[in-house]
Design an enzyme around this catalytic site. Structure first.
Site, PDB file in Angstrom:
ATOM      1  N   ASP A 183      -2.623   9.031   2.321  1.00  0.00           N
ATOM      2  CA  ASP A 183      -2.780   8.541   0.944  1.00  0.00           C
ATOM      3  C   ASP A 183      -3.929   9.266   0.243  1.00  0.00           C
ATOM      4  OD1 ASP A 183      -2.296   7.028  -1.270  1.00  0.00           O
ATOM      5  OD2 ASP A 183      -3.123   5.154  -0.471  1.00  0.00           O
ATOM      6  N   ARG A 228      -1.024  16.262 -10.178  1.00  0.00           N
ATOM      7  CA  ARG A 228      -0.771  15.571  -8.905  1.00  0.00           C
ATOM      8  C   ARG A 228      -0.077  16.480  -7.889  1.00  0.00           C
ATOM      9  NH1 ARG A 228      -1.110  10.141  -8.772  1.00  0.00           N
ATOM     10  NH2 ARG A 228       0.483  10.049  -7.169  1.00  0.00           N
ATOM     11  N   GLU A 241       9.997   3.127  -1.773  1.00  0.00           N
ATOM     12  CA  GLU A 241       9.417   2.811  -3.096  1.00  0.00           C
ATOM     13  C   GLU A 241       9.027   4.081  -3.870  1.00  0.00           C
ATOM     14  OE1 GLU A 241       8.482   1.226  -0.216  1.00  0.00           O
ATOM     15  OE2 GLU A 241       9.571  -0.627  -0.683  1.00  0.00           O
ATOM     16  N   ASN A 242       8.761   5.179  -3.145  1.00  0.00           N
ATOM     17  CA  ASN A 242       8.349   6.427  -3.825  1.00  0.00           C
ATOM     18  C   ASN A 242       9.442   7.005  -4.734  1.00  0.00           C
ATOM     19  OD1 ASN A 242       6.267   7.676  -1.083  1.00  0.00           O
ATOM     20  ND2 ASN A 242       5.683   6.531  -2.914  1.00  0.00           N
ATOM     21  N   SER A 259       1.795  -1.189   3.306  1.00  0.00           N
ATOM     22  CA  SER A 259       2.826  -0.591   2.441  1.00  0.00           C
ATOM     23  C   SER A 259       4.195  -0.412   3.107  1.00  0.00           C
ATOM     24  CB  SER A 259       2.340   0.753   1.890  1.00  0.00           C
ATOM     25  OG  SER A 259       1.144   0.596   1.192  1.00  0.00           O
TER      26      SER A 259
HETATM   27  C1  FPP Z   1       0.251   9.657  -1.058  1.00  0.00           C
HETATM   28  O1  FPP Z   1      -0.606  10.131  -2.043  1.00  0.00           O
HETATM   29  C2  FPP Z   1       1.099  10.699  -0.509  1.00  0.00           C
HETATM   30  C3  FPP Z   1       2.453  10.754  -0.658  1.00  0.00           C
HETATM   31  C4  FPP Z   1       3.230   9.769  -1.414  1.00  0.00           C
HETATM   32  C5  FPP Z   1       3.252  11.825  -0.091  1.00  0.00           C
HETATM   33  C6  FPP Z   1       2.733  12.464   1.140  1.00  0.00           C
HETATM   34  C7  FPP Z   1       3.224  13.842   1.131  1.00  0.00           C
HETATM   35  C8  FPP Z   1       2.557  14.926   1.584  1.00  0.00           C
HETATM   36  C9  FPP Z   1       1.283  14.867   2.293  1.00  0.00           C
HETATM   37  C10 FPP Z   1       3.101  16.279   1.358  1.00  0.00           C
HETATM   38  C11 FPP Z   1       4.445  16.550   1.890  1.00  0.00           C
HETATM   39  C12 FPP Z   1       4.654  16.118   3.277  1.00  0.00           C
HETATM   40  C13 FPP Z   1       5.355  16.781   4.209  1.00  0.00           C
HETATM   41  C14 FPP Z   1       5.593  16.130   5.526  1.00  0.00           C
HETATM   42  C15 FPP Z   1       5.872  18.125   4.000  1.00  0.00           C
HETATM   43  P1  FPP Z   1      -0.509   9.496  -3.500  1.00  0.00           P
HETATM   44  O2  FPP Z   1       0.306  10.419  -4.317  1.00  0.00           O
HETATM   45  O3  FPP Z   1      -0.010   8.104  -3.424  1.00  0.00           O
HETATM   46  O4  FPP Z   1      -2.015   9.536  -3.928  1.00  0.00           O
HETATM   47  P2  FPP Z   1      -2.745   8.553  -4.937  1.00  0.00           P
HETATM   48  O5  FPP Z   1      -2.690   7.170  -4.342  1.00  0.00           O
HETATM   49  O6  FPP Z   1      -4.149   9.095  -4.969  1.00  0.00           O
HETATM   50  O7  FPP Z   1      -2.053   8.660  -6.253  1.00  0.00           O
END
Ligand code: FPP
Length: 246
Positions: free
Chosen positions: A21, A34, A68-69, A197
């Protein structure tokens, strides 16, 4: 003394699960989009995967994309899917070199065709690797996983394949996406959030938790080692008393 040297190799988590995260906040702090946060997040994925394999962790599960994403802006979802495809293409060599098997959990039928095809291809090519299983949770939600298991089990009961009396925890385990993985021993969540989550709710029943303020793109080997050192200081009692454990 290096942090790595203080880790007891005989007491590693057999299954480490990470909620990656803070990509968005990392980018925002730098005045970037982002997407840059996610791009840099993939670098932390590589560092962590290699470090876990070298350490001897047998199972690593990464929460890459939740059910949810899908509700995020289309541009961000597209960016994450493109990153997934390019990472799968670029990292095949690293997986082979480190003898890592790629696995996935989630409703991967919902992924764009290109991502699903690439994912299945890398899983097929690495299926005989045995040093570590790297599981990507993609379009994953624990409640959806449990609901899916309930539906399959109910059908088997209806068709007299399983009797109600024989239902037990192991039958539920066998019908989860994680049926070939052990229970989670340690969950790490980055970025200072203290939430689960909808991640592996059944599998974390006796897991230890480690929360760090480090944002995922800044997460490096020493952050991983600190989490494992913290885990190794805990007494896992599994409901028993301290005296019974000793
Ligand atoms: C959370 O950060 C991260 C994600 C929703 C996606 C995770 C993906 C990666 C690390 C890159 C791709 C992965 C692979 C396996 C190739 P957030 O966007 O929720 O951060 P925030 O809470 O600061 O907005």
């Amino acid at each position: 003394m290096k942090l790595l040297d203080t880790i007891n190799k005989d007491n590693l988590p057999k299954h480490l699960a990470i909620i990656m995260d803070g990509n968005g906040r990392w980018a925002k702090q730098k005045g970037l989009l982002r997407a840059f946060g996610h791009e840099n997040g993939t670098k932390s994925v590589r560092v962590t995967v290699e470090a876990c394999a070298k350490l001897g962790i047998e199972n690593l599960t990464l929460y890459a994309f939740s059910t949810e994403n899908w509700k995020r802006p289309k541009l961000e979802v597209d960016t994450l899917m493109k990153l997934l495809i390019s990472s799968l293409k670029n990292e095949l060599e690293t997986l082979q070199k480190n003898n890592i098997r790629l696995n996935c959990i989630g409703t991967i039928d919902l992924l764009p065709a290109k991502a699903k095809t690439e994912l299945l291809a890398v899983m097929e090519k690495t299926k005989n690797n045995s040093r570590m299983t790297l599981t990507l949770a993609l379009s994953y939600g624990s409640r959806e996983e449990l609901l899916n298991a309930v539906k399959i089990i109910s059908n088997k009961v209806k068709n007299n394949i399983i009797s109600i009396d024989s239902l037990d925890e192991s039958i539920i385990n066998q019908h989860l996406y994680t049926h070939n993985l052990p229970d989670v021993d340690l969950v790490i969540r980055t970025s200072g959030e203290h939430r689960i989550s909808n991640f592996l709710l059944w599998q974390i029943a006796y897991a230890e938790f480690y929360f760090t303020d480090v944002l995922w793109p800044d997460f490096k080997e020493d952050d991983l080692y600190e989490a494992i050192i913290s885990y190794q200081k805990r007494e896992r009692r599994f409901g028993k008393t301290s005296e019974q454990i000793k």
